[in-house]
Scaffold this active site. Structure first.
Site, PDB file in Angstrom:
ATOM      1  CG  ASP A 110     -68.287 111.576 -31.517  1.00 37.29           C
ATOM      2  OD1 ASP A 110     -67.711 112.546 -32.041  1.00 37.29           O
ATOM      3  OD2 ASP A 110     -67.889 111.024 -30.477  1.00 37.29           O
ATOM      4  CE  LYS A 112     -65.234 100.244 -27.374  1.00 40.58           C
ATOM      5  NZ  LYS A 112     -66.234 101.226 -27.720  1.00 40.58           N
ATOM      6  CB  ILE A 130     -54.865  97.878 -26.882  1.00 37.85           C
ATOM      7  CG1 ILE A 130     -56.360  97.552 -26.907  1.00 37.85           C
ATOM      8  CG2 ILE A 130     -54.024  96.695 -27.252  1.00 37.85           C
ATOM      9  CD1 ILE A 130     -56.863  97.021 -28.238  1.00 37.85           C
ATOM     10  N   GLY A 131     -55.792 100.217 -24.548  1.00 40.74           N
ATOM     11  CA  GLY A 131     -56.236 101.609 -24.487  1.00 40.74           C
ATOM     12  C   GLY A 131     -57.281 101.789 -23.408  1.00 40.74           C
ATOM     13  CB  SER A 146     -67.489 102.209 -20.488  1.00 36.66           C
ATOM     14  OG  SER A 146     -68.045 102.698 -21.646  1.00 36.66           O
TER      15      SER A 146
HETATM   16  O1  ACK Z   1     -55.615 104.416 -31.047  1.00 34.48           O
HETATM   17  P1  ACK Z   1     -55.815 103.190 -30.279  1.00 34.48           P
HETATM   18  O2  ACK Z   1     -54.716 102.207 -30.151  1.00 34.48           O
HETATM   19  O3  ACK Z   1     -57.125 102.434 -30.838  1.00 34.48           O
HETATM   20  O4  ACK Z   1     -56.437 103.518 -28.845  1.00 34.48           O
HETATM   21  C1  ACK Z   1     -57.820 103.373 -28.781  1.00 34.48           C
HETATM   22  C2  ACK Z   1     -58.211 102.627 -27.529  1.00 34.48           C
HETATM   23  O5  ACK Z   1     -58.519 101.297 -27.866  1.00 34.48           O
HETATM   24  C3  ACK Z   1     -59.408 103.250 -26.804  1.00 34.48           C
HETATM   25  O6  ACK Z   1     -60.517 103.283 -27.653  1.00 34.48           O
HETATM   26  C4  ACK Z   1     -58.238 101.083 -29.218  1.00 34.48           C
HETATM   27  N1  ACK Z   1     -59.288 100.261 -29.794  1.00 34.48           N
HETATM   28  C5  ACK Z   1     -60.620 100.371 -29.613  1.00 34.48           C
HETATM   29  N2  ACK Z   1     -61.255  99.409 -30.303  1.00 34.48           N
HETATM   30  C6  ACK Z   1     -60.300  98.664 -30.918  1.00 34.48           C
HETATM   31  C7  ACK Z   1     -60.335  97.539 -31.794  1.00 34.48           C
HETATM   32  N3  ACK Z   1     -61.483  96.988 -32.162  1.00 34.48           N
HETATM   33  N4  ACK Z   1     -59.174  97.054 -32.238  1.00 34.48           N
HETATM   34  C8  ACK Z   1     -58.012  97.635 -31.875  1.00 34.48           C
HETATM   35  N5  ACK Z   1     -57.918  98.703 -31.060  1.00 34.48           N
HETATM   36  C9  ACK Z   1     -59.051  99.205 -30.591  1.00 34.48           C
HETATM   37  C10 ACK Z   1     -58.191 102.428 -29.912  1.00 34.48           C
END
Ligand code: ACK
Length: 654
Positions: A415, A322, A296-297, A301
């Site tokens: 942050d 992650k 998803i992203g 790291s």
């Molecule tokens: O805006 P996004 O879709 O939401 O893109 C970033 C990406 O991962 C990199 O940080 C998504 N992300 C991070 N933690 C979570 C989480 N717990 N649930 C859903 N999306 C997440 C974040």
């Protein structure tokens, strides 16, 4: 014809007038179709069961009905079709009128599962699950309890911010009944089913040690009370108006006041071996329990994935995973896992929850709750202009409650920015990103300062930029910037100004103007967060109080900066909104450089429009000898341009 809707919380009233042409008959009837539409794709599906149509959904004789039990904060589309006794014979599809609505807030659904965690002679610890439909941010839970069969005589209530509590002061060997309900800004949900628990039998005699302990506890209680009163008296840096009595740090129970336990966050790097902190704080999950479904992203790291976690005896959970990229060093692994050690110590509905870590497999992973709408900045950009101000303020309230919790634990985020807030499917915002390397490493907004650190300049308080003085008060400054980002739907703070110009203009007293449509009270709160002297800034508990009040009395959100723009006196406050300046003279006065009016007039700059087109060379040719003043003028022109662009951009929302 004339289909009108009026939304009230999670109900909607639909009214319409008969069709122009009734086909020469008098037996016209109406049917109402309901479809639920997703925020993301805009696709709609049938509303399904659970919704009530009053008086009924089909064969309505009158031109109105009420639809109740809709989901909160959800888009619906209603179609009203007119039929009569010969409609079934017609080859044409029925004619209908359609209306789209978005529901507002609703009280949370019932708390379903309560479990007893611990039972003592005088206390019972209960734990329960968040309601299936919180319909917003759960502000607190109310626990009602009474001796069995004595509810009519007396019952007590206790409040808890989280989903567990210890009820103390109970009689030994007595059967008690407990019920829990959740409260959001929309009101209280229904009480749960009653749970009966019998306290343990008493140990009859007190020995000397017990007596000494009781005395010690009483003395320490008195000392805490004294300290509490002294601290309360001392903290008067922030306006009295914000000393909100709603701030319930104490629990009132059976007429007694109970102080919450003070708890502090433990910095994992204070452990000689940070791996020990990981083992101490986090739960190890077997890799085979996680099914990773998609990426998803991209995190600092490594990749962030969506997955499903199935732990023995528990429901399958959607999770975010992650990962740590391959080829990492031992230090990178330690820093990566330190985020989990930090997160594991937190337990709050507005702070991202850690499910566990995977350290024993080749791939190191941190598993957290899944937040359907991803990070707040991109979510708002995607839904530009689509929320009510009240919805935005409810989101901010959630973030401030998460930050209050963190600051109470002594945790300084450093942050805080919309990019580090995650949003779930119910629009609940949660603070995230607790990594140690995060601020420093891959954040494109972070810049090196003269003191050598890498800092996200636009979000950071001046004292933190200049002396690296990070504190909860500098987090409050950043929260002010998050407020601005939210009201401006993910706009970049200070637009395209360079970091250097941001530092300089903030130093000179400029502050971000209210985004278009931003209530005056909200902009005022931002300005309070941006007080130069950190002791003048509100604390998070006060911010939560102010936002709660605004949510409770939403009329106070009605007065926006557009009205304010013409009534505000410029430059008495630190904030200068240049869009209120009407002439070159006004503008120069507002930046306290009125003495150069003649320089501008002589050079032919007679209108603000002309001034806004000036570049550095033009400013140098004005005959102003002080380079500092030239810079100030240039920065101010740049801010004016940005404000104008932002105003033009925001008009779209209106
Ligand atoms: O805006 P996004 O879709 O939401 O893109 C970033 C990406 O991962 C990199 O940080 C998504 N992300 C991070 N933690 C979570 C989480 N717990 N649930 C859903 N999306 C997440 C974040």
């Amino acid at each position: 014809m004339n289909l009108l809707s009026s939304v009230n919380g999670t109900s909607v009233t639909l009214e319409w007038t008969p069709p122009l042409d009734k086909g020469g008959r008098s037996d016209v009837m109406y049917n109402v179709l309901c479809r639920r539409c997703s925020w993301d794709s805009g696709q709609c599906e049938a509303c399904g069961a659970g919704i009530r149509f009053v008086p009924q959904q089909t064969n309505l004789a009158q031109g109105s009905l009420v639809v109740t039990n809709l989901l909160a904060h959800t888009n619906y589309s209603f179609w009203v079709e007119a039929t009569n006794g010969v409609s079934d014979l017609s080859l044409e599809p029925p004619r209908f009128a359609a209306v789209n609505i978005t529901t507002n807030q609703a009280a949370p659904s019932q708390v379903l599962a309560i479990h007893q965690e611990n039972v003592g002679q005088n206390s019972v610890t209960l734990i329960w699950q968040e309601p299936d439909q919180p319909n917003g941010i759960i502000l607190e839970y109310e626990i009602k309890f009474y001796e069995k069969d004595k509810e009519m005589q007396s019952y007590s209530t206790l409040k808890s911010k989280g989903n567990s509590t210890t009820v103390s002061g109970l009689k030994p060997a007595t059967r008690y009944v407990f019920q829990v309900r959740a409260r959001t800004s929309a009101g209280c949900g229904k009480f749960s089913q009653a749970v009966e628990v019998e306290t343990a039998k008493a140990i009859p005699r007190y020995d000397t040690t017990t007596v000494v302990w009781i005395c010690l506890t009483l003395i320490s209680g008195l000392v805490s009370l004294l300290l509490f009163l002294i601290c309360k008296k001392r903290h008067c840096g922030y306006s009295k108006a914000f000393q909100d009595s709603d701030e319930e740090k104490m629990h009132y129970q059976n007429g007694q006041v109970k102080f919450p336990e003070s708890k502090f966050y433990v910095e994992p790097h204070t452990y000689e071996d940070p791996c020990q902190a990981v083992h101490e704080f986090t739960r190890e999950i077997e890799a085979s329990r996680i099914k990773i479904e998609r990426v998803i992203g991209c995190g600092e790291s490594g990749e962030v994935c969506y997955g499903r976690l199935k732990l023995p005896g528990k429901r399958e959970l959607p999770v975010a995973v992650k990962t740590l990229k391959a080829g990492h060093t031992e230090k990178q692994r330690r820093d990566f896992l330190s985020e989990a050690s930090i997160m594991a110590q937190f337990d709050h509905p507005n702070v991202i929850r850690l499910e566990g870590v995977v350290t024993k497999s080749k791939l190191v992973m941190i598993v957290t709750e899944y937040m359907e709408n991803g990070s707040l900045d991109s979510f708002l950009r995607k839904h530009d202009g689509q929320f009510t101000v009240l919805q935005l303020v409810v989101m901010l309230r959630g973030i401030s409650a998460g930050m209050r919790y963190l600051s109470d634990l002594g945790y300084v985020h450093r942050d805080l920015a919309a990019r580090n807030i995650l949003v779930n499917g119910n629009l609940v915002c949660k603070v995230s990103d607790f990594g140690l390397s995060r601020v420093l490493e891959n954040n494109p907004d972070a810049a090196y300062t003269t003191s050598g650190g890498k800092i996200p300049i636009r979000w950071t308080a001046p004292e933190a930029i200049t002396y690296r003085k990070f504190s909860s008060a500098s987090d409050v400054w950043s929260f002010g910037v998050v407020m601005w980002e939210v009201l401006a739907y993910g706009e970049r703070p200070y637009w395209n100004m360079t970091n250097r110009d941001v530092i300089q203009s903030v130093e000179e007293g400029y502050r971000l103007p209210a985004p278009m449509g931003c209530p005056t009270a909200i902009h005022q709160l931002m300005l309070d967060c941006w007080q130069k002297d950190r002791s003048d800034r509100p604390r998070f508990s006060q911010i939560v109080g102010v936002l709660d009040k605004l949510i409770r009395i939403p009329q106070n959100l009605k007065c926006t900066s557009t009205i304010n723009r013409f009534t505000q006196t410029i430059s008495e406050r630190a904030c200068i909104d240049f869009t209120s300046c009407n002439s070159v003279e006004d503008w120069l006065d507002s930046i306290r450089l009125g003495r150069y009016q003649e320089n501008f007039a002589l050079a032919g700059y007679t209108s603000l429009g002309m001034v806004m087109r000036m570049n550095m060379e033009d400013v140098q040719n004005l005959g102003i000898s002080l380079v500092g003043h030239q810079r100030k003028i240039l920065t101010s022109i740049q801010i004016m341009r940005s404000q104008l662009l932002s105003t033009m951009g925001s008009r779209r929302h209106l």
